[in-house]
Structures are given as C-alpha cells and as structure tokens.
Design an enzyme around this catalytic site. Sequence first.
Site, PDB file in Angstrom:
ATOM      1  N   HIS A 225       0.969  -1.154   0.093  1.00  0.00           N
ATOM      2  CA  HIS A 225       0.013   0.118   0.086  1.00  0.00           C
ATOM      3  C   HIS A 225       1.104   1.247  -0.004  1.00  0.00           C
ATOM      4  CE1 HIS A 225      -4.140   1.897   1.557  1.00  0.00           C
ATOM      5  NE2 HIS A 225      -3.377   2.817   0.756  1.00  0.00           N
TER       6      HIS A 225
ATOM      7  N   HIS B 169      -6.364  13.902   2.620  1.00  0.00           N
ATOM      8  CA  HIS B 169      -7.536  13.923   1.417  1.00  0.00           C
ATOM      9  C   HIS B 169      -8.071  15.369   1.175  1.00  0.00           C
ATOM     10  CE1 HIS B 169      -8.037   9.721   1.350  1.00  0.00           C
ATOM     11  NE2 HIS B 169      -7.367   9.576   2.724  1.00  0.00           N
TER      12      HIS B 169
END
Length: 570
Positions: free
Chosen positions: A136, A322
């Site tokens: 990841h 984000h």
Amino acid sequence: MAVTLPRPAYAGMFGPTTGDKVRLADTELFIEIERDFTLYGEEVKFGGGKVIRDGMGQGQASKAEGAADTIITNAVIIDHWGIVKADVGLRDGRIIGIGKAGNPDVQPGIDLIIGPGTEIIAGEGRILTAGGFDSHIHFICPQQIEEALASGMTTMLGGGTGPATGTFATTCTPGPWHIARMIEASDGFAMNLGFAGKGNASRSEGLVEQIEAGACALKLHEDWGTTPAAIDCCLSVADDHDIQVMIHTDTLNESGFVEDTIRAFKGRTIHAFHTEGAGGGHAPDIMKVAGLPNVLPSSTNPTRPFTVNTLDEHLDMLMVCHHLDPSIAEDLAFAESRIRKETIAAEDILHDLGALSMMSSDSQAMGRIGEVITRTWQTADKMKRQRGPLPEDKSNNDNFRVRRYIAKYTINPAITHGVSRHIGSIEPGKLADLVLWTPAFFGVKPDLVIKGGMIAYAMMGDPNASIPTPQPVHGRPMFGSFGGARTGTSLTFTSKTALAHGLAQKLKISRKLVPVENTRGNLRKTSLILNGAMPHIEIDPETYVVKADGMVLTCEPARSLPMAQRYFLF
C-alpha cells in the site's frame, strides 16, 4: 576428542540451537528453535582460527562445480513455515538451499558447498527473515524507498507520480504515460517495485490501456469515485488480464452501503485496503468484509496497534491527506466519521485471530513507510499481553503467533499480488531478499538488508575509522544500492498483457520485468497463510461495537509500547 559444550557456551559460539529460546527485541514474544540443521561438531564459522579455511570447512569446488556465491552461517530463520537454525546458500541472486554448509570432501551431511568463490555472512546469534512487502504505497517521493529498505522492506507496490495532489490521496499511477515513466524510474532503486493504475472507470478501455502500459494492479479509490459500476468494471478487466484489484471504499456511503459494494464484487477476489476503516471505507462497517471468502483484507499502520494516542493523531492526518478543509463542516464530519475507537480496538483482535491477513503502510498518506515491521510486532506484543498465548502455542513459546504475524508482511501480500513464486519467504528458488537482525533490535533496526543476493543496506560505523564499528553507527546504503547492481538484483512487477505487448522493448530500462500471476478466481482468503480466518463480523451502526461470531471484540488502548523510544534516542 569429542567435547561437550554447555548450552550457554554453544549459543555464544554458534548461536542458539534446538530447544533454546530467543526474546524478540523488548517484547513479550519468545521464539523457540524447532530444529537445527547442523551436525554437532561439524558447524562452520568464519574467522581467524575458525572452520571456514582451505581444506577444512572450505573445499576446492568452483561455482561450476556447485559452490555457493554466499553462505549465511548458523542463522535463526523466522518464516511462515517454521522457526529453525540453519545455513542458507545464495547463488545468482536467489536462494539455493537451507541446510548444512561446508566442505563435502572432509565433512558429512553437506547440502551447501563452500568453495574459494564463496562469501560468508555470519548469522551466529542473529535472526534471518524474508524481506518485507509493503503493498500500500503512495509513491509521493523517491526518498521513501531508502526509508523502506532501511526498515527491512524489499518490495513496494502501489501507485503515484510524485507529490501530485492525486498521489497524496490515492495509490494510483494513472494512464500509460505516467506508468511508463515510473517503470523507467525504477532502475534507480534497490527495491522490487510494482505500479497500480487507476481503476475507477465504468468503461473498460481506459483500464486496459493502463495494463498494457505495465500496471501490475488496479486501484479503486473513493476520491476518484468507487461506485458499484466502477467496481464491477474494474474487476471484470482484472479477471481478463490476471491482475489484482485493491479497493478503498465509499466512506460517505454516497453511491451505496457496504452491502452494495459486496454485491458489486460478485464473489470476485479483491484486496481490501485499511479494512478497519480509519484509512477510509464505508463508515462505520467496512470491516464486515474481513469475513468474506473473496476479500483479502489488510491494515495500514497508523492504527496499529490501538494506543492512547491513536485517535488524536488521526484527525489532522486525515484532513491533510484527503485535501479537506477543517473550516468546512462537511469536511470535518467526513473526517470524524472515519475515526472510531471501537473498530480500531477490534482490529487488534482480528489480526490476532488471523482474520485480518496483511499489514502495509499507506506511505505519507496516513501511514509511515518505515514502520510496517515495527507496528506489526507491536501489535503482536500487545495481543500477547492482553489476550495471553494463542491456543496453538502450547509449548511455552510464541512460535505460532510469530509465524502468523510475519506472514502478514511477507508471504501473504506476495500471494495476494501474484508474486509468491519470486518473493515472500525463505525458500529455495526465490529471490534472495533477506534481512538479518540482532535479536535485541529485531523488528526495529536491521543489521543487513540483502537485496537479490547483494548487501544493499547495513548498519555501518564511521567510514574513516580503522574498523567498521566506531560511532556513529547507523544505517547506510551499501554497494547493492548503486550503479548496475540495482538493476541486477531487483525486479519490476507488471502484467502478462504488458509483456505480450512488448513493454520491455518499448521502455528505456535495464532491469527484469516479471509478470504477476494467479491473482484471480482460484485465489481466496483461505490461500493466505495462517491468516485465513473468516468469522461472521457485525458492527452496530449506533455504538460501533464489533462482534465476530457473536463475541464482542474489544481491548484497552496501550499506554506504552515496546520497540519504541528506547531504540530511537538519535
């Protein structure tokens, strides 16, 4: 004349043997040597007055006659398949055997030949593990790769193009041009690399072109719109081309709930990222998917393990990663919906049960690239302290638990992403990606990181000193991290489709391209070693209480951890 050595004297000379126990760092985890491959009295060891000398432990065999390039002597091996003491032979960058090394002309029972062309790495009193695999990765900056290597990782898979806004949030290398450039950049690193294309599309053409360009996986991310249509399309393309799909689901439940996402899977295999949900995913119940046979679940390391500081650090982390604005109420609500102490606590226990199968970092995007290994063992230690020995550990050791946890960052991501034929464990035929540890520093600071048979990173003292050990001693890149050695000892993972389309000839690259394989229909959660448990998981939407097969999963946050400040004074 035969001499009997007391166990402490033997361990001091040749390392621990069958029945001896070793503590891992400052944890409460203790391993016991299950088998020693040596013949007592025939051990080989290098040094002045020692065994590996011409005509003694070193024979006359050339490489053509079977001698190894490198022998690691008397190492304690920790792998998913067992905990043993052995010599390990390396040849042409791969592992050729695990057993007894020496000179067959004068010694019995020799599996691995030491000749004039054989280098020796002393493993006495040290632990050998397979190099780690972080599946990841946000490729935000190239400096991550050295940080990962220094921690004991030898394979990185993910997506990104550098410090672009999309890469800050999503593990995608979007489009053929970006994929080609990232593969070309791979030549500069002593690290196996693989790149995921963007999987968010409702038509297949834009996905297929990325696979043809070299993507070894596709990533579905909510910031690009992980709708049921995109999930279905992406998995259909993956089935056609035998690549893995990784998913970060819809936190806001805008396009559907977790049940809708599960229906969109249609029973097809998928790697679920940060399955607990703080890293992203259907709030509050994405963790239900960890009980499904087609979902291969992993964690990212900021929630590993659950501590008194875990919740506090996550809010700011999430706002930055984000691209959210704390002054906007909706953005703040989005962030807060993902951070739940109940599911983070349950994540600890699901790892201990083998229901969460892998560990990863989420590098620089709500995760720390250099802490996958440390956080894995901190979680194992916390569970030992809070839950006691596992039922499988009946011999006053923690061998089964240790094997379960090491599989989470070695063999299981390799199986998930179709590269276990090449990496992920210490077995003959696999790439010699190995990490050597002093037990007191296990999981924290490796002594040596061997990449494709060559030392690529190591603890090293002052280069101007008369010996290698004077301070400052710290991790430094070694010769395997420079020049053409990088391309000769590392792999870039891609797709069979890309190789069939002539990718190797199209790009300006020197290192070997290897296709991923067996990532689809026959790959199920039961394929994941020691981590294939599938409990029925329920999450209360009001209280967030987690149950597995009817049992409430909860534990206290840790107030202190091993493998922490005492190891990082400077």
